[in-house]
Design a protein around this motif. Structure first.
Motif, PDB file in Angstrom:
ATOM      1  N   PRO A 245      71.609  82.835  47.311  1.00 24.68           N
ATOM      2  CA  PRO A 245      71.139  84.358  46.861  1.00 24.68           C
ATOM      3  C   PRO A 245      71.611  85.308  47.736  1.00 24.68           C
ATOM      4  O   PRO A 245      71.658  85.404  48.703  1.00 24.68           O
ATOM      5  N   ASP A 246      71.755  86.612  47.061  1.00 23.16           N
ATOM      6  CA  ASP A 246      72.475  87.727  47.620  1.00 23.16           C
ATOM      7  C   ASP A 246      71.871  88.184  48.876  1.00 23.16           C
ATOM      8  O   ASP A 246      72.346  88.622  49.850  1.00 23.16           O
ATOM      9  N   LYS A 247      70.355  88.063  48.830  1.00 25.32           N
ATOM     10  CA  LYS A 247      69.467  89.027  49.953  1.00 25.32           C
ATOM     11  C   LYS A 247      69.207  87.705  51.147  1.00 25.32           C
ATOM     12  O   LYS A 247      68.452  88.089  51.829  1.00 25.32           O
ATOM     13  N   LEU A 248      69.707  86.584  50.859  1.00 17.34           N
ATOM     14  CA  LEU A 248      69.366  85.522  52.176  1.00 17.34           C
ATOM     15  C   LEU A 248      70.483  85.776  53.206  1.00 17.34           C
ATOM     16  O   LEU A 248      71.499  85.783  52.825  1.00 17.34           O
ATOM     17  N   SER A 249      69.687  85.834  54.536  1.00 16.77           N
ATOM     18  CA  SER A 249      70.716  85.986  55.446  1.00 16.77           C
ATOM     19  C   SER A 249      71.018  84.415  55.973  1.00 16.77           C
ATOM     20  O   SER A 249      70.754  83.450  55.537  1.00 16.77           O
ATOM     21  N   GLY A 250      72.203  84.579  56.854  1.00 10.73           N
ATOM     22  CA  GLY A 250      72.767  83.309  57.275  1.00 10.73           C
ATOM     23  C   GLY A 250      72.104  82.460  58.095  1.00 10.73           C
ATOM     24  O   GLY A 250      71.955  81.287  57.950  1.00 10.73           O
ATOM     25  N   ARG A 251      71.009  83.174  59.058  1.00 12.55           N
ATOM     26  CA  ARG A 251      69.992  82.465  59.741  1.00 12.55           C
ATOM     27  C   ARG A 251      69.100  81.768  58.699  1.00 12.55           C
ATOM     28  O   ARG A 251      68.985  80.489  58.916  1.00 12.55           O
ATOM     29  N   GLU A 252      68.610  82.610  57.792  1.00 11.19           N
ATOM     30  CA  GLU A 252      67.495  81.906  56.719  1.00 11.19           C
ATOM     31  C   GLU A 252      68.196  80.626  56.043  1.00 11.19           C
ATOM     32  O   GLU A 252      67.796  79.769  55.915  1.00 11.19           O
ATOM     33  N   ALA A 253      69.544  81.034  55.600  1.00 10.06           N
ATOM     34  CA  ALA A 253      70.130  79.837  54.851  1.00 10.06           C
ATOM     35  C   ALA A 253      70.147  78.819  55.696  1.00 10.06           C
ATOM     36  O   ALA A 253      69.842  77.581  55.287  1.00 10.06           O
ATOM     37  N   LEU A 254      70.664  78.815  57.103  1.00  7.20           N
ATOM     38  CA  LEU A 254      70.974  77.593  57.920  1.00  7.20           C
ATOM     39  C   LEU A 254      69.639  77.215  58.328  1.00  7.20           C
ATOM     40  O   LEU A 254      69.348  75.704  58.411  1.00  7.20           O
TER      41      LEU A 254
ATOM     42  N   MET B  45      55.695  73.231  58.840  1.00  9.52           N
ATOM     43  CA  MET B  45      55.700  73.743  57.438  1.00  9.52           C
ATOM     44  C   MET B  45      56.318  72.789  56.641  1.00  9.52           C
ATOM     45  O   MET B  45      57.533  72.175  56.942  1.00  9.52           O
ATOM     46  N   SER B  46      55.764  72.390  55.438  1.00 12.95           N
ATOM     47  CA  SER B  46      56.484  71.520  54.489  1.00 12.95           C
ATOM     48  C   SER B  46      57.543  72.366  53.840  1.00 12.95           C
ATOM     49  O   SER B  46      57.646  73.532  53.798  1.00 12.95           O
ATOM     50  N   VAL B  47      58.633  71.583  53.214  1.00  9.24           N
ATOM     51  CA  VAL B  47      59.718  71.958  52.608  1.00  9.24           C
ATOM     52  C   VAL B  47      59.318  72.952  51.599  1.00  9.24           C
ATOM     53  O   VAL B  47      60.092  73.941  51.430  1.00  9.24           O
ATOM     54  N   PHE B  48      58.327  72.761  50.949  1.00  9.42           N
ATOM     55  CA  PHE B  48      57.729  73.490  49.472  1.00  9.42           C
ATOM     56  C   PHE B  48      57.239  74.671  49.982  1.00  9.42           C
ATOM     57  O   PHE B  48      57.638  75.727  49.577  1.00  9.42           O
ATOM     58  N   ALA B  49      56.588  74.636  51.177  1.00  9.57           N
ATOM     59  CA  ALA B  49      55.821  76.040  51.779  1.00  9.57           C
ATOM     60  C   ALA B  49      57.398  76.909  52.029  1.00  9.57           C
ATOM     61  O   ALA B  49      57.236  78.028  51.830  1.00  9.57           O
ATOM     62  N   LYS B  50      58.110  76.187  52.842  1.00  5.89           N
ATOM     63  CA  LYS B  50      59.221  76.931  53.439  1.00  5.89           C
ATOM     64  C   LYS B  50      60.053  77.687  52.233  1.00  5.89           C
ATOM     65  O   LYS B  50      60.314  78.914  52.259  1.00  5.89           O
ATOM     66  N   LEU B  51      60.305  76.738  51.041  1.00  2.00           N
ATOM     67  CA  LEU B  51      61.024  77.476  50.044  1.00  2.00           C
ATOM     68  C   LEU B  51      60.203  78.528  49.350  1.00  2.00           C
ATOM     69  O   LEU B  51      60.844  79.459  48.941  1.00  2.00           O
ATOM     70  N   THR B  52      59.027  78.340  49.287  1.00  6.40           N
ATOM     71  CA  THR B  52      58.309  79.410  48.649  1.00  6.40           C
ATOM     72  C   THR B  52      58.145  80.530  49.380  1.00  6.40           C
ATOM     73  O   THR B  52      58.188  81.795  48.875  1.00  6.40           O
ATOM     74  N   LEU B  53      58.075  80.509  50.692  1.00  9.51           N
ATOM     75  CA  LEU B  53      58.032  81.846  51.734  1.00  9.51           C
ATOM     76  C   LEU B  53      59.312  82.587  51.550  1.00  9.51           C
ATOM     77  O   LEU B  53      59.508  83.488  51.526  1.00  9.51           O
ATOM     78  N   THR B  54      60.570  81.778  51.384  1.00 12.06           N
ATOM     79  CA  THR B  54      61.717  82.176  51.214  1.00 12.06           C
ATOM     80  C   THR B  54      61.891  83.052  49.737  1.00 12.06           C
ATOM     81  O   THR B  54      62.442  84.072  50.028  1.00 12.06           O
ATOM     82  N   GLU B  55      61.423  82.440  48.959  1.00 14.19           N
ATOM     83  CA  GLU B  55      61.522  83.129  47.660  1.00 14.19           C
ATOM     84  C   GLU B  55      60.606  84.136  47.635  1.00 14.19           C
ATOM     85  O   GLU B  55      61.062  85.271  47.078  1.00 14.19           O
ATOM     86  N   LEU B  56      59.649  84.494  48.294  1.00 13.99           N
ATOM     87  CA  LEU B  56      58.640  85.591  48.631  1.00 13.99           C
ATOM     88  C   LEU B  56      59.476  86.499  49.075  1.00 13.99           C
ATOM     89  O   LEU B  56      59.517  87.604  48.858  1.00 13.99           O
ATOM     90  N   ARG B  57      60.242  86.326  50.328  1.00 13.65           N
ATOM     91  CA  ARG B  57      60.836  87.221  50.934  1.00 13.65           C
ATOM     92  C   ARG B  57      62.097  87.599  50.151  1.00 13.65           C
ATOM     93  O   ARG B  57      62.350  88.902  50.120  1.00 13.65           O
ATOM     94  N   LEU B  58      62.691  86.886  49.219  1.00 11.17           N
ATOM     95  CA  LEU B  58      63.902  87.312  48.685  1.00 11.17           C
ATOM     96  C   LEU B  58      63.119  88.287  47.481  1.00 11.17           C
ATOM     97  O   LEU B  58      63.838  89.392  47.024  1.00 11.17           O
TER      98      LEU B  58
END
Lengths: 299, 246
Positions: free
Chosen positions: A86-95, B1-14
């Motif tokens: 995804p475009d707005k994901l940073s390197g840190r967040e991805a890793l 934090m579970s992987v699912f929670a982490k994914l949801t949080l990441t999606e929310l950030r995006l």
């Protein structure tokens, strides 16, 4: 010990046969290359090994398991060609995110340092090289036993490419087996312990890079600029010399055996000095052209 | 934090990093209520509305608007982009199934819609004195059924479109007629009967009616509930059948 075994792999998309008949095996700890022109079936082959596609025929074993076995997902790291984030994901967040997927992840911060991945930059703002390095880091973040790297250094500048080669060798030295898909001859020659050359969906040669070169080429070539006129007949009188030709001020001699000694002794007898002497050795590129009957369309 | 929670949080950030999407989901529905509430006539009880005010109706419509935004406008475009860019394939090579990523995206959308709904209800209650749903459990049921129905439709769109851009366009094409039947321009109460009969069988029309039932102290009516369950079942089934990972 064999970690990847491919037997008579076959995969078609509709009427198009992408992989006709591919067999090879990869030993633990080696860097195994798959080399071939565009459309030869390289990517389809690794996608079948990575469990992303179901073969139409043949068998594949990865660490003794079928490729779709979910246990392999944490043992095999995959870097896919044409896979973005995804475009707005940073390197840190991805890793950080991807490292949380694995039971025993690598230290992602160290990995980012080694690969020079920009942590604060968002994916869309990264250069092609940075995206590529992040993608490699993501393939390695799970501490895999096998890393499958498709077009590893495409899009990297020459310096970054050499740095990446160094990193891949370091990863192999930690005991990771590497399956490398490439169309860069230099990369294959430098990195790979063994190579399978694939063309039209089939393996046309399988050997070490040096073995492939030796197999396909027996002729040597010497070029030099003589300090005085040379009688080409004198050179061609030697059994080692097949042909001697003049190209402007240069002379090109082709032959076999101890060609260099033959040429220099003729010149010495005639008190001629060879300036700008160059010995052209056959490269993997030449071997590749002979094997596939075409020059590769890389770079 | 579970992987699912982490994914949801990441999606929310995006999601929050896309200013347009965040604005239209989180702020716009409330803004609509505020603007309509500024019209004095809309704050007067109307006999044709059984003594209710126009603004009372639009709080429910604004809630449906948040659902339409996330499910029809945002989710299909995001998911189609993930497939187009190979993000889903990338996940398929890790121990985390791309199904989890899809689930996280849906949960994130639900959370965003819930937050937007809370804001609409709070502003409606505090600024314009619109009573909170008298049948609160019924409101939650109507909200969840409506969300599930439109998200299932959004998933089918995501399954069928080739690119994220196409997902966006199809979403916009669907958005206007669906919101029309939800009463965005003409509330159900003042629709001609023929139109109302059609609206009751559209996903957002049914969701709006069910929410309105709860706002006025009733459980969602059986027709709307059945219609919504039907959309969840049919479109959910089609989404599972048609969804491609690459």
């Amino acid at each position: 010990m064999t970690v990847i075994e491919v037997h008579n792999l076959r995969k078609a998309y509709g009427d198009t046969v992408a992989v006709r008949d591919v067999s090879f095996s990869v030993e633990r700890g080696e860097i195994f290359g798959i080399l071939g022109p565009n459309g030869a079936g390289k990517t389809t082959t690794v996608e079948c090994i990575a469990g992303l596609r179901t073969p139409d025929g043949g068998t594949i074993g990865v660490l003794g398991r079928p490729p779709h076995d979910t246990a392999l997902r944490s043992l095999v790291g995959v870097q896919l060609q044409e896979s973005r984030l995804p475009d707005k994901l940073s390197g840190r967040e991805a890793l950080e995110l991807f490292s949380s997927f694995y039971p025993e992840p690598a230290d992602w911060q160290a990995l980012a340092r080694d690969l020079d991945v920009p942590l604060a930059t968002r994916y869309a703002k990264m250069s092609g090289g940075q995206k590529q390095r992040l993608s490699i880091a993501l393939a390695l973040v799970g501490n895999p036993e096998i890393a499958v790297l498709d077009e590893l250094t495409t899009g990297l500048d020459p310096q970054a490419r050499r740095d990446t080669w160094g990193l891949i060798e370091a990863v192999r030295d930690r005991g990771v087996t590497i399956l490398l898909v490439t169309h860069f001859m230099e990369e294959a020659e430098r990195l790979c312990d063994r190579l399978a050359v694939i063309d039209h969906g089939a393996v046309v040669a399988l050997d070490t890079p040096a073995g492939l070169i030796a197999e396909t080429s027996t002729e040597q070539k010497i070029r030099f600029r003589p300090s005085a006129e040379v009688d080409l007949a004198l050179l061609e009188a030697r059994p080692e010399v097949h042909h001697a030709r003049r190209h402007g001020s240069q002379i090109e001699v082709t032959g076999s055996g101890n060609l260099l000694h033959a040429v220099t002794s003729v010149l010495a007898v005639n008190q001629i000095i060879a300036n700008d002497l160059r010995i052209e050795q056959a490269s993997l590129d030449d071997a590749f052209v002979r094997l596939t009957g075409r020059s590769h369309s890389g770079e | 934090m579970s992987v699912f929670a982490k994914l949801t949080l990441t999606e929310l950030r995006l999601f929050l990093r896309e200013p347009m999407s965040a604005f239209f989901v989180l702020i716009f529905p409330t803004l609509l209520v505020v603007i309509l509430g500024c019209v004095p006539a809309f704050r007067e009880p109307q006999e044709s509305l059984d003594g209710r005010r126009v603004i009372d109706l639009y709080v429910g419509i604004a809630v449906v608007l948040t659902l339409a935004m996330v499910a029809i406008q945002i989710a299909p475009a995001v998911l189609a982009t993930y497939r187009e860019r190979g993000v889903l394939r990338r996940f398929a090579t890790t121990p985390v199934s791309p199904l989890k990523l899809l689930g996280a995206q849906l949960v994130m959308n639900l959370l965003a819609a819930a937050a937007a709904t809370a804001l609409v209800l709070a502003v409606g209650r505090i600024v314009f004195d619109v009573p909170l749903a008298a049948q609160f459990a019924g409101f939650v049921v109507a909200f969840l059924l409506g969300a599930a129905g439109v998200l299932a439709i959004g998933l089918v769109v995501a399954a069928l479109v080739p690119t994220g851009k196409a997902g966006n366009s199809v979403g916009t094409l669907l958005f206007f007629p669906l919101m029309f039947f939800a009463g965005l321009w003409t509330p159900r109460e003042v629709m001609p009967e023929a139109l109302r009969n059609v609206a009751d069988f559209t996903p957002l029309g049914a969701a709006e009616r069910a929410l309105n039932d709860a706002m006025t102290g009733h459980w969602p009516n059986a027709v709307s509930a059945t219609v919504l369950v039907g959309y969840v079942a049919v479109f959910g089934f089609l989404a599972v059948r048609w969804f491609r990972w690459s």
